[in-house]
Structures are given as structure tokens and as C-alpha cells.
Design an enzyme around this catalytic site. Sequence first.
Site, PDB file in Angstrom:
ATOM      1  N   CYS A   1       0.885  -1.177   0.000  1.00 53.14           N
ATOM      2  CA  CYS A   1       0.000   0.000   0.000  1.00 53.14           C
ATOM      3  C   CYS A   1       0.914   1.215   0.000  1.00 53.14           C
ATOM      4  CB  CYS A   1      -0.921  -0.014   1.215  1.00 53.14           C
ATOM      5  SG  CYS A   1      -1.878  -1.536   1.415  1.00 53.14           S
TER       6      CYS A   1
ATOM      7  N   ALA B   1       1.379   4.424  -1.693  1.00 53.16           N
ATOM      8  CA  ALA B   1       1.253   5.883  -1.775  1.00 53.16           C
ATOM      9  C   ALA B   1       1.269   6.512  -0.374  1.00 53.16           C
ATOM     10  CB  ALA B   1      -0.045   6.256  -2.499  1.00 53.16           C
ATOM     11  N   PRO B   2       1.823   7.712  -0.229  1.00 50.11           N
ATOM     12  CA  PRO B   2       2.305   8.614  -1.284  1.00 50.11           C
ATOM     13  C   PRO B   2       3.713   8.317  -1.783  1.00 50.11           C
ATOM     14  CG  PRO B   2       2.483   9.703   0.832  1.00 50.11           C
ATOM     15  CD  PRO B   2       1.804   8.384   1.099  1.00 50.11           C
TER      16      PRO B   2
ATOM     17  N   ASN C   1       6.907   7.855   0.094  1.00 49.55           N
ATOM     18  CA  ASN C   1       8.152   8.161   0.815  1.00 49.55           C
ATOM     19  C   ASN C   1       8.875   6.895   1.266  1.00 49.55           C
ATOM     20  OD1 ASN C   1       7.786  10.866   0.466  1.00 49.55           O
ATOM     21  ND2 ASN C   1       7.253  11.328   2.576  1.00 49.55           N
TER      22      ASN C   1
ATOM     23  N   ASP D   1      -5.341  -3.759  -6.556  1.00 49.61           N
ATOM     24  CA  ASP D   1      -5.651  -4.177  -5.195  1.00 49.61           C
ATOM     25  C   ASP D   1      -4.653  -5.237  -4.745  1.00 49.61           C
ATOM     26  OD1 ASP D   1      -6.751  -4.993  -2.808  1.00 49.61           O
ATOM     27  OD2 ASP D   1      -8.771  -5.308  -3.596  1.00 49.61           O
TER      28      ASP D   1
ATOM     29  N   CYS E   1       0.476   4.221  11.345  1.00 51.73           N
ATOM     30  CA  CYS E   1       0.688   5.479  12.066  1.00 51.73           C
ATOM     31  C   CYS E   1      -0.500   5.681  13.005  1.00 51.73           C
ATOM     32  CB  CYS E   1       0.872   6.652  11.120  1.00 51.73           C
ATOM     33  SG  CYS E   1      -0.443   6.871   9.910  1.00 51.73           S
TER      34      CYS E   1
END
Length: 507
Positions: free
Chosen positions: A251, A253-254, A256, A302, A379
Amino acid sequence: MNEPPHHGSKTSRLPSKLKPKPTQTTDKSAKPRLSNAERSAYFARREAAKVLRTVLQGDANRQAVASIKSLVYSPSIRNKKATFALVCQTLKHLRIIKDVFEIEKILNSKWKAYDILFGKEISLVGGDAEKFFTCRKDAMQSALAKLVVRKKVKNIDDLIALYQPPDITRPCYVRVNTLKLDVDSALHELGKQFKVQKDGMIPHLLMLPPHTDLHNHSLVLNGSIFVQGKASSMVAAVLDPKPGWEVLDACSAPGNKTVHLAALMKGKGKIIACELNKDRAKRLEDTIRLSGATNIEVMHGDFLKIDPKGPFSKVSAILLDPSCSGSGTASQRLDHLLPSHTTDVVDTERLNKLAAFQKKALAHALSFPAVERIVYSTCSINQIENEDVVNSVLPLATSNGFQLATPFPQWQLRGLPVFEGSEHLLRTDPVKDKEGFFIALFVKKGSVKNPEERSGSGKLAGSLSNDEGRLKRSCHANKKKFALPVFFRGIFKPWLHRARKTSNSFN
């Protein structure tokens, strides 16, 4: 009726210099030319409106395209500093704005305040919104005065302070993109303007003073450094991929963490960056382009539909950083300014849906036959998204030959002690560390990529010796099993303190 002069008329025979000049009509409706400062402010308002529309729509749908900072600092925004200030100030005062509108019934009942300001009903770009509110200036000032009385404060400054969220000060961290620049060169360039030092734990991570503004720095604009938090930078470092590996970022994105993986792999090997959301996939591609990484293949699809025995069956490491509540980085992302974060009501239904997806994704990652290292990270500070997810897949992990390893053994704060083995998990404290992350590392037993069996210090993902492991597991087995509240509040601190003390006694 006067006829137009023909070719033989006196007027037509006059020299061009003596011909009467045509009458110049002035268009009173023509707008005066804007100064440079006015043009800059105009474009900042327009760009802020676009950012706010994206942010508020994403918040309403509980599906953010990106964080506020990421949207403002994207290449498409020209006046980043002014736009960021406008976005933040508007969001900080959004609750006051909405209350003012409701008191005087300024808006139609079917419109929300931000629909008028940033939606399609009235275009801010054309200036119609400004005209709309200018005509209602007296009504809004009257409503503001009533709100001061209603909230029992002395003046507007006290009213603003009443609505204002607490300010959390934290250092500014940047990760050096070693695909383009070495750490010493970055230190030298940044040191010309700022006080900068190396982080003592994360390779290629530098620390600068709080509130350091780097959005327009040349090293950021050319992708030589990325503004990235310390906890976020831990994730790829824990996976510790080597040059030549085939890695799947489930997964991504974004992006970094994805480009961090590429830097750790020195641009060699292959990274499959999977992203389902179309808009986020575009942001991922922009990040990859900026980093200069050439070994990343973006897959718009997906992750759960990837066949583990298909084309990616040779993947040897997976980074799984799935969609989560973001509760650990609310202050950093400025999410606390959004309407959905102005209430203390727990969205249990959303958390349950997130946790269900996270469990499926982690179980799917464990099913890839050649995978030897998996990092699961969020996070979030919620147990339901962290320890509970890991605990739910432990039987499957064990049957597939995986075990939990200990990322950064020197890090004090470990997982909440809610199951045997949770001491291997890593947490960062949203108060002390200014952001709340969770990291779990699964390694396959007998793997050559298992740090326990590699030579060296194993600083990134070393594990406990057999005796230490038995002693620590025994300590945890004697604890009474219990479930902790969903959200990290003051009541959590005693449990975290106990977990920290347990960890300290064995480190």
C-alpha cells in the site's frame, strides 16, 4: 443622416498625420491591473481553495488523498508558503466560521460553510465568494459578537484561544536520498543555513530545529532530501532490503517509504509499488519521479487480489503499511484541524472496518511462498489496529514458518503487553516522540535474510538470545491478560510505563 465619406472626400485626402484620431472609449467595467503582491495573494487564495476542497471532501468521505502538507507542497502549488498559511488559518478557525454562519442563518440550510467557501455552489476563483461575504459583513460581525457572549469570553482573542488546538513542537527530520546525494554533502549544504545533525539511530536521517521551513529549499525541490518523520523513516530501515532483492510495497502511496526502500537497495533489484486509489497512485508516481529511482514498478491495483503464486511469487520481502486511522500523526498531519477531529466521539465502526482490512492484508502477505521478511506498520496508536491485528495472524504466521523479530532492540518503548511475544513489537509515543507509530517485523525461520543468522551487529532488526527470550516470555506469560482501551489517552500511560520498564530490564 450623415453618409460615410467616399474616396474623394476631403477627409480621405488628408495626410495620415493630420487625420483626426478616433475617439477612445474607456470601458468602465474593465478591472484595474493587479500589482504583483495582489496577483500573488489572488493565486494563493485560489490554490488554498483547491487544497481545502480536496482535504474537506476527503475528510467527509473518510478517504484522504494525502495529508494537508503533502497537498500544499506538491509541485502544482506555486505559492506554497502563502497557500499553507491560508489553509491552516482557515481550518483553525473553521469551527468559529461555522458557528458564526449558524447564528445569523447566513447560509441556506442545505449548504455547509465549506461548500460555500471551497465548493461548487459559489466559485472562489471568480471572486463570487468574496462578494457574497462582503455583502454580509455586518451580519457576520454581529454574529461574532454574539458568539463571544455565548462562549462567556471577554474578546475575540479569547474566543480564538478557546477553539485553538494545542501546539506540538517537534524537530524537523529529513531523510537524505542517497540515490542522488550523500549524507556529508547534505550536511554541508543544509549547514549553510540551519543547525543540522545526524540522527543517532536511523541511517541517512538528519535532524533540524523545530519549524524549519524547507519547502522551497533546492535539495527538497530536486529530490535530494525528503522531509520525513523519524518514526516513518524507521519502517523501511526495519525491512532492511538488500540490493538485488525483489520487494513488494503493498500500500505504497504517497511513496516516501517506497523510495526509501529503493535507496536502501542502491537502485538495484526490483520494487513493486502497489496502490489501489487512482489519485494516490498519481502522487506515488510523482514521488518516484522526484527521487530518481529507476527500479520501482507502479502497479495500480488491489494488493488483496494479487496471486501469491503468480508473477510475484519470487518476492522475498513485503512492506505492508495499510490504510489506518492516522491517530498517531494527527498533529503532524494537521488532521486535528479537520471537522472529523473536533469531536472526542470514537468512530468504532470505522476502526472495525480498518482492522478487518488490516488483518486480511497481513494474512495475505504471509501467504507469499518466497517471502522471508514482512514489516507491518501503522501510524496509529489504537490497539485494535496494532497488537490485535498481529495477534490475530500469529497462528497463520507460525504455520508458515514465521516468527516475530525485534526491530531496533535499543528502542525502549515496545508493544502493549496484551499477548505473549508483544515485547518484540515497536511503538513510538505520540507525546514523547511527537508521533505515534507501530512496527511489527516477521522473519521466516531458517532464512538467510533473518538478521539472527547474519553476521554483524543486527542493529536494525536483531533479536533476543534464546535465554533472554525465554526469560522475557516467562515474564509476560505471568502477566494477567487484558484488553486496553481503543484510544491513547491519559489512562494508557501506566500501561505503557509498565511496558517500558519491562523492556528496560532486559535491554
